[in-house]
Motif scaffolding. Sequence first.
Motif, short mmCIF file in Angstrom:
data_model
loop_
_atom_site.label_atom_id
_atom_site.label_comp_id
_atom_site.label_asym_id
_atom_site.label_seq_id
_atom_site.Cartn_x
_atom_site.Cartn_y
_atom_site.Cartn_z
N ILE A 55 0.84 -1.20 0.00
CA ILE A 55 0.00 0.00 0.00
C ILE A 55 0.88 1.25 0.00
O ILE A 55 1.78 1.38 0.80
CB ILE A 55 -0.92 0.02 1.24
N ARG A 56 0.59 2.17 -0.94
CA ARG A 56 1.30 3.45 -0.97
C ARG A 56 0.57 4.46 -0.09
O ARG A 56 -0.66 4.51 -0.09
CB ARG A 56 1.39 4.00 -2.39
N VAL A 57 1.33 5.25 0.63
CA VAL A 57 0.75 6.31 1.47
C VAL A 57 1.29 7.65 0.98
O VAL A 57 2.49 7.82 0.80
CB VAL A 57 1.11 6.11 2.96
N SER A 58 0.37 8.58 0.76
CA SER A 58 0.77 9.89 0.27
C SER A 58 0.38 10.96 1.28
O SER A 58 -0.75 10.98 1.78
CB SER A 58 0.07 10.18 -1.07
N THR A 59 1.33 11.82 1.63
CA THR A 59 1.05 12.97 2.48
C THR A 59 1.56 14.22 1.76
O THR A 59 2.33 14.12 0.80
CB THR A 59 1.74 12.85 3.84
N GLY A 60 1.14 15.37 2.21
CA GLY A 60 1.60 16.59 1.55
C GLY A 60 0.84 17.80 2.03
O GLY A 60 0.04 17.74 2.97
N ASN A 61 1.08 18.91 1.35
CA ASN A 61 0.46 20.18 1.74
C ASN A 61 -0.88 20.35 1.03
O ASN A 61 -1.13 21.30 0.30
CB ASN A 61 1.39 21.35 1.42
N PHE A 62 -1.78 19.37 1.28
CA PHE A 62 -3.09 19.38 0.63
C PHE A 62 -4.10 20.29 1.33
O PHE A 62 -5.16 20.57 0.78
CB PHE A 62 -3.66 17.95 0.58
N VAL A 63 -3.78 20.70 2.56
CA VAL A 63 -4.73 21.51 3.34
C VAL A 63 -4.21 22.94 3.43
O VAL A 63 -3.15 23.18 4.01
CB VAL A 63 -4.92 20.93 4.76
N ILE A 64 -4.94 23.86 2.84
CA ILE A 64 -4.56 25.27 2.90
C ILE A 64 -5.40 25.92 4.01
O ILE A 64 -6.63 25.77 4.05
CB ILE A 64 -4.81 25.97 1.55
N GLY A 105 -5.04 17.70 -6.21
CA GLY A 105 -3.83 16.98 -5.78
C GLY A 105 -4.17 15.68 -5.09
O GLY A 105 -3.51 14.64 -5.31
N ILE A 106 -5.20 15.70 -4.24
CA ILE A 106 -5.60 14.48 -3.54
C ILE A 106 -6.13 13.46 -4.53
O ILE A 106 -5.77 12.27 -4.48
CB ILE A 106 -6.66 14.80 -2.47
N ASN A 107 -6.99 13.88 -5.45
CA ASN A 107 -7.55 12.95 -6.43
C ASN A 107 -6.48 12.33 -7.32
O ASN A 107 -6.59 11.16 -7.71
CB ASN A 107 -8.60 13.66 -7.31
N MET A 108 -5.46 13.11 -7.61
CA MET A 108 -4.35 12.56 -8.40
C MET A 108 -3.69 11.40 -7.66
O MET A 108 -3.41 10.34 -8.25
CB MET A 108 -3.33 13.66 -8.69
N GLN A 109 -3.46 11.57 -6.35
CA GLN A 109 -2.86 10.50 -5.56
C GLN A 109 -3.80 9.30 -5.42
O GLN A 109 -3.37 8.15 -5.45
CB GLN A 109 -2.47 11.03 -4.18
N VAL A 158 -4.32 8.56 0.95
CA VAL A 158 -3.88 9.91 1.31
C VAL A 158 -4.07 10.09 2.81
O VAL A 158 -5.16 9.86 3.34
CB VAL A 158 -4.66 10.98 0.53
N LEU A 159 -3.01 10.49 3.50
CA LEU A 159 -3.01 10.66 4.95
C LEU A 159 -2.89 12.15 5.28
O LEU A 159 -1.93 12.81 4.88
CB LEU A 159 -1.86 9.88 5.59
N LEU A 160 -3.86 12.68 5.99
CA LEU A 160 -3.88 14.10 6.35
C LEU A 160 -3.79 14.28 7.85
O LEU A 160 -4.47 13.57 8.61
CB LEU A 160 -5.15 14.78 5.84
#
Length: 436
Positions: A125-134, A159-163, A170-172
């Motif tokens: 399982i891939r986990v993606s985090t990032g600056n998705f929350v402004i 950005g989230i939908n791309m991941q 996607v982990l927020l």
Amino acid sequence: MNNSEQNYVKWFRNAAPYINAHRGKTVVLMFGGEAVTHPNFANIIHDISLLRSLGVKLVVVHGARPQIVDRMQQRGLEENVVSNIRVTDAQTLVAVKDATGSLRLHIEALLSTGVVNSPMHGSQIRVSTGNFVIAKPMGVRNGIDYKYTGTVRRIDSDGINMQLDYGSIVLLSPIGYSPTGEVFNLALEDVATQTAISLKADKLIAFTEDEGLIDKSGKLIRSCSVRTVKTLLDEKDCHVRQLLLRSIIQSGENGVERCHCVSYQSDTALLQELFTRDGAGTLIAKDHKELIATATIDDVAGILELIQPLEEEGVLVKRSRELLEMEIEYFTVLKKEEVIIACAALYPYPEAKMAEVACVVIDPDYRKGNRGERIINALELSAKKKGLTSLFLLTTVSGHWFLEQGFVEASLERLPEGKKQMYNFQRNSKVFIKDI
């Protein structure tokens, strides 16, 4: 094959429609820092990974309230909470970053587990985090400067939908970033709600300490509408419960079709809620402007107008006004601005623990939505409340639609005795049955 293996196969077959229904759907999961420290959290992580392997698009939003308090105590910092909102000064923000960062890495590590003796072995399982929350600062309220406490300005849904399309979870975290490079402490519920709304998520699932939503008598609410959740709000509620209820209300009022509350203490709650008929917690459905209600004598004319074309075609057996008036208590109607656009009847056979579904009609102008499914669900709920265990119906032309609603074709012998004696062999209707 022993009994346990047979039961497993039966469960798997029964779960298959739910598995297919959830594949490709976007689901936002939210849980607080209390859930992460609970011994059952490893099982929740395994089930999250399983959902992803079944094709569910997942966004996981975690909180960190107890972890932030712990970090502040380690640093000798005192909490400054005004109107149930934490004031985040520069020193507190350091504790917030430490707590949320450590927790995010911990969750990422658990989602990456793939050892041989783990249920997630081979899952990759891939986990993606990032600056998705402004985020934006909460600012000054009633003379109090909340400093680095903020609210969600917007969610980077593209950005989230791309991941998600890449197959990642996607982990927020409850952290947001401003366009000027500042970091803000956010509420878990704010992040989860705005994410679900922005993504037009199919579901928002909240993990709570209780089994689900509890009514004022202390009983678990199995299912309800957003309208009902509003009645549960109480000024005496703890702040966290108020935030949860408001999160559900805001999500439901802004396009999220289904919200669920399940316990983070239960090993099976998440899968049971999604893949079994009765679930494990609370299902909250979005309020519809169209109202489903038990028919009254004032609805007779509207029902007759709705069913007349199908009676003339021979699809339905003709009902006189007098008969309909006598049987009106058995009818359920779906109204749009006081106009009946769908109806159905439920005739109970208590001795057989069955009920007949009849006269299911939807106005031709409104057949593109899920109105038929909604009215059948209403009949199922009514039958369950009466202690009945299955529904049956007779149809000559709509068999395929009822198959899609979970009914299966059956023999005439499965009907209750009273109905078998009334069967019209000239119409040669097919029998369909659904266990509920």
